[in-house]
Design a protein around this motif. Structure first.
Motif, PDB file in Angstrom:
ATOM      1  N   TRP A  84       0.835  -1.207   0.000  1.00 21.01           N
ATOM      2  CA  TRP A  84       0.000   0.000   0.000  1.00 21.01           C
ATOM      3  C   TRP A  84       0.867   1.254   0.000  1.00 21.01           C
ATOM      4  N   GLY A  85       1.857   1.287   0.880  1.00 22.50           N
ATOM      5  CA  GLY A  85       2.750   2.436   0.926  1.00 22.50           C
ATOM      6  C   GLY A  85       3.530   2.609  -0.362  1.00 22.50           C
ATOM      7  N   LEU A  86       4.065   1.510  -0.880  1.00 18.92           N
ATOM      8  CA  LEU A  86       4.859   1.579  -2.102  1.00 18.92           C
ATOM      9  C   LEU A  86       4.017   2.021  -3.291  1.00 18.92           C
ATOM     10  N   GLY A  87       2.813   1.479  -3.397  1.00 11.65           N
ATOM     11  CA  GLY A  87       1.938   1.873  -4.502  1.00 11.65           C
ATOM     12  C   GLY A  87       1.565   3.338  -4.437  1.00 11.65           C
ATOM     13  N   THR A  88       1.327   3.834  -3.217  1.00 17.33           N
ATOM     14  CA  THR A  88       1.006   5.249  -3.053  1.00 17.33           C
ATOM     15  C   THR A  88       2.180   6.123  -3.463  1.00 17.33           C
ATOM     16  N   ALA A  89       3.392   5.687  -3.117  1.00 16.42           N
ATOM     17  CA  ALA A  89       4.583   6.439  -3.513  1.00 16.42           C
ATOM     18  C   ALA A  89       4.736   6.479  -5.026  1.00 16.42           C
ATOM     19  N   VAL A  90       4.476   5.349  -5.685  1.00 15.86           N
ATOM     20  CA  VAL A  90       4.559   5.307  -7.148  1.00 15.86           C
ATOM     21  C   VAL A  90       3.594   6.308  -7.769  1.00 15.86           C
ATOM     22  N   ALA A  91       2.392   6.392  -7.218  1.00 16.34           N
ATOM     23  CA  ALA A  91       1.353   7.237  -7.812  1.00 16.34           C
ATOM     24  C   ALA A  91       1.471   8.699  -7.433  1.00 16.34           C
ATOM     25  N   CYS A  92       2.004   8.980  -6.243  1.00 14.24           N
ATOM     26  CA  CYS A  92       1.853  10.332  -5.694  1.00 14.24           C
ATOM     27  C   CYS A  92       3.142  11.111  -5.460  1.00 14.24           C
ATOM     28  N   ALA A 123      10.257   2.807  -5.366  1.00 16.27           N
ATOM     29  CA  ALA A 123       9.027   2.215  -4.854  1.00 16.27           C
ATOM     30  C   ALA A 123       8.462   1.191  -5.825  1.00 16.27           C
ATOM     31  N   LEU A 124       8.565   1.468  -7.120  1.00 15.75           N
ATOM     32  CA  LEU A 124       8.034   0.522  -8.108  1.00 15.75           C
ATOM     33  C   LEU A 124       8.834  -0.773  -8.105  1.00 15.75           C
ATOM     34  N   VAL A 125      10.153  -0.682  -7.992  1.00 18.30           N
ATOM     35  CA  VAL A 125      10.984  -1.896  -7.922  1.00 18.30           C
ATOM     36  C   VAL A 125      10.586  -2.725  -6.712  1.00 18.30           C
ATOM     37  N   GLN A 126      10.425  -2.067  -5.574  1.00 19.74           N
ATOM     38  CA  GLN A 126      10.056  -2.793  -4.357  1.00 19.74           C
ATOM     39  C   GLN A 126       8.647  -3.366  -4.466  1.00 19.74           C
ATOM     40  N   PHE A 127       7.741  -2.596  -5.062  1.00 22.26           N
ATOM     41  CA  PHE A 127       6.376  -3.087  -5.251  1.00 22.26           C
ATOM     42  C   PHE A 127       6.381  -4.372  -6.079  1.00 22.26           C
ATOM     43  N   GLU A 128       7.124  -4.359  -7.168  1.00 24.35           N
ATOM     44  CA  GLU A 128       7.151  -5.533  -8.046  1.00 24.35           C
ATOM     45  C   GLU A 128       7.713  -6.748  -7.328  1.00 24.35           C
ATOM     46  N   ARG A 129       8.664  -6.542  -6.434  1.00 27.43           N
ATOM     47  CA  ARG A 129       9.214  -7.654  -5.657  1.00 27.43           C
ATOM     48  C   ARG A 129       8.152  -8.252  -4.748  1.00 27.43           C
ATOM     49  N   ALA A 130       7.442  -7.393  -4.023  1.00 23.64           N
ATOM     50  CA  ALA A 130       6.442  -7.885  -3.068  1.00 23.64           C
ATOM     51  C   ALA A 130       5.204  -8.433  -3.756  1.00 23.64           C
ATOM     52  N   ALA A 131       4.907  -7.938  -4.952  1.00 24.15           N
ATOM     53  CA  ALA A 131       3.689  -8.344  -5.657  1.00 24.15           C
ATOM     54  C   ALA A 131       3.789  -9.737  -6.262  1.00 24.15           C
ATOM     55  N   LYS A 132       4.930 -10.378  -6.124  1.00 25.90           N
ATOM     56  CA  LYS A 132       5.083 -11.733  -6.649  1.00 25.90           C
ATOM     57  C   LYS A 132       4.333 -12.761  -5.818  1.00 25.90           C
ATOM     58  N   VAL A 133       4.005 -12.430  -4.576  1.00 25.78           N
ATOM     59  CA  VAL A 133       3.393 -13.404  -3.673  1.00 25.78           C
ATOM     60  C   VAL A 133       1.997 -12.929  -3.258  1.00 25.78           C
ATOM     61  N   ALA A 180      -1.897  -1.817  -5.346  1.00 28.92           N
ATOM     62  CA  ALA A 180      -1.978  -2.110  -6.777  1.00 28.92           C
ATOM     63  C   ALA A 180      -2.839  -1.083  -7.504  1.00 28.92           C
ATOM     64  N   ALA A 181      -3.947  -0.685  -6.873  1.00 29.44           N
ATOM     65  CA  ALA A 181      -4.815   0.322  -7.492  1.00 29.44           C
ATOM     66  C   ALA A 181      -4.078   1.639  -7.672  1.00 29.44           C
ATOM     67  N   GLU A 182      -3.241   1.999  -6.716  1.00 27.88           N
ATOM     68  CA  GLU A 182      -2.464   3.234  -6.841  1.00 27.88           C
ATOM     69  C   GLU A 182      -1.481   3.143  -8.007  1.00 27.88           C
ATOM     70  N   VAL A 183      -0.793   2.011  -8.122  1.00 20.54           N
ATOM     71  CA  VAL A 183       0.140   1.839  -9.237  1.00 20.54           C
ATOM     72  C   VAL A 183      -0.605   1.950 -10.566  1.00 20.54           C
ATOM     73  N   LEU A 184      -1.762   1.302 -10.656  1.00 20.33           N
ATOM     74  CA  LEU A 184      -2.524   1.330 -11.903  1.00 20.33           C
ATOM     75  C   LEU A 184      -3.061   2.721 -12.221  1.00 20.33           C
ATOM     76  N   SER A 185      -3.272   3.534 -11.207  1.00 19.86           N
ATOM     77  CA  SER A 185      -3.720   4.903 -11.480  1.00 19.86           C
ATOM     78  C   SER A 185      -2.634   5.705 -12.182  1.00 19.86           C
ATOM     79  N   ALA A 186      -1.370   5.309 -11.971  1.00 24.64           N
ATOM     80  CA  ALA A 186      -0.245   6.000 -12.613  1.00 24.64           C
ATOM     81  C   ALA A 186       0.227   5.275 -13.858  1.00 24.64           C
ATOM     82  N   GLN A 187       0.135   3.942 -13.835  1.00 32.62           N
ATOM     83  CA  GLN A 187       0.598   3.123 -14.951  1.00 32.62           C
ATOM     84  C   GLN A 187      -0.470   2.071 -15.257  1.00 32.62           C
ATOM     85  N   PRO A 188      -1.485   2.408 -16.029  1.00 32.27           N
ATOM     86  CA  PRO A 188      -2.636   1.519 -16.247  1.00 32.27           C
ATOM     87  C   PRO A 188      -2.278   0.156 -16.837  1.00 32.27           C
TER      88      PRO A 188
END
Length: 325
Positions: A90-98, A108-118, A133-141
């Protein structure tokens, strides 16, 4: 409350209890509020950077997450997929978007992708991850990992409960309850699934009704709330109020109904004394939030979770106020 390693979890009044160390749960919240702060100062961006480094160290290479570090900088637990993992996403996705800092967004995106594997078996951990994930998609659909995560979350949701008296997906309200409704709304928007986000809005509306008493919020206490329970009940925690503010703010972006804006305002008012005890729940001099509302008074320790609950709620209230000018 923050040093070069991270943000201390607990406080005695307004002094950090360094001996209790740090936790990922709170540091992830710090990253949320610092990166979504409009026109952040250099100090706010510094706090975001400290938080981002902490979360990077908390993660294992496989994506799971540690939660507790002692004051000497040693991790005291093993990586898991508990709430700390979800809050990290949640924190990482918010950082990516905001975030307005390029290296923060990229890291933040690198770390998000690491954690999103599981994936986590725990509903709240997955709900926090879905918000990230919703925050990331708001910036990178077109971000594949974020879309896969939020799709998996939507598929994992239990069948809606058709009970008019207790439509909630659990037998009792427990903690951070509005999170579950918010994550469903966020997933519905990200996946362009109106029926899904309407389901989230309906759940949030029911929860808002349950947690409103007269003209003020009466949130679910630490002991939870089940069918037939009569309020008010204590110990009430600021995190419940800020979770409701988060969810109402997201709902207001989807649905023009006035009740969502009113919900954010009611959450802000809870901190200024419009609550079951008529007690102010933060210290304007320090900016700290008080740790709990009891029947016989207030726990005046100003821990990180409670302080961030105040900041987060006031962020939403200020944004709504600016939009309505």
């Amino acid at each position: 409350m923050t040093d070069h390693r991270g943000t201390f979890e607990h406080a005695c009044l307004d002094e950090p209890r360094r001996e209790h160390g740090y936790c990922t749960d709170d540091v992830a919240r710090v990253l949320v509020v610092t990166t979504r702060e409009p026109d952040p100062s250099g100090e706010v961006n510094r706090l975001a950077g400290v938080s981002l480094r902490f979360l990077n160290e908390a993660q294992s290479l496989g994506g799971a997450c540690r939660n507790r570090m002692d004051s000497a900088g040693n991790w005291t637990d093993e990586p898991s997929l508990n709430d700390c993992w979800g809050r990290c996403l949640w924190g990482l996705g918010t950082a990516v978007a905001c975030s307005d800092v390029v290296w923060v967004r990229k890291s933040a995106l690198v770390q998000f992708e690491r954690a999103a594997k599981v994936r986590s078996p725990w509903p709240r951990a997955m709900a926090y991850a879905a918000l990230g994930a919703a925050e990331v998609l708001s910036a990178q659909p077109d971000h594949r990992a974020a879309r896969k995560l939020i799709t998996d979350y939507a598929v994992s949701l239990p069948t809606p409960n058709d009970s008019a008296d207790w439509p909630w997906p659990e037998p009792r309200l427990t903690y951070a309850n509005a999170l579950l409704a918010e994550a469903i709304i966020a997933a519905g928007v990200a996946l362009e699934a109106p029926n899904l986000w309407q389901r989230g809005l309906d759940l949030l509306g029911w929860l808002l009704d349950i947690e409103t008493s007269g003209d003020h919020l009466s949130p679910t206490p630490v002991g939870g709330r089940g069918p037939g329970d009569v309020g008010p009940a204590f110990d009430q925690q600021p995190i419940e109020v800020s979770s409701l503010a988060d969810a109402c703010a997201r709902a207001a972006a989807v649905d023009p109904a006035a009740r969502w804006i009113d919900g954010v305002r009611a959450a802000a008012s809870w901190f200024t004394g419009s609550n079951d005890s008529g007690e102010v729940m933060w210290n304007p001099e320090t900016g700290g939030g008080f740790d709990g509302l009891h029947a016989d008074g207030v726990n005046r320790n100003q821990g990180t979770e409670s302080t961030l609950a105040v900041i987060s709620t006031l962020q939403h209230a200020q944004r709504i106020s600016l939009l309505q000018r």
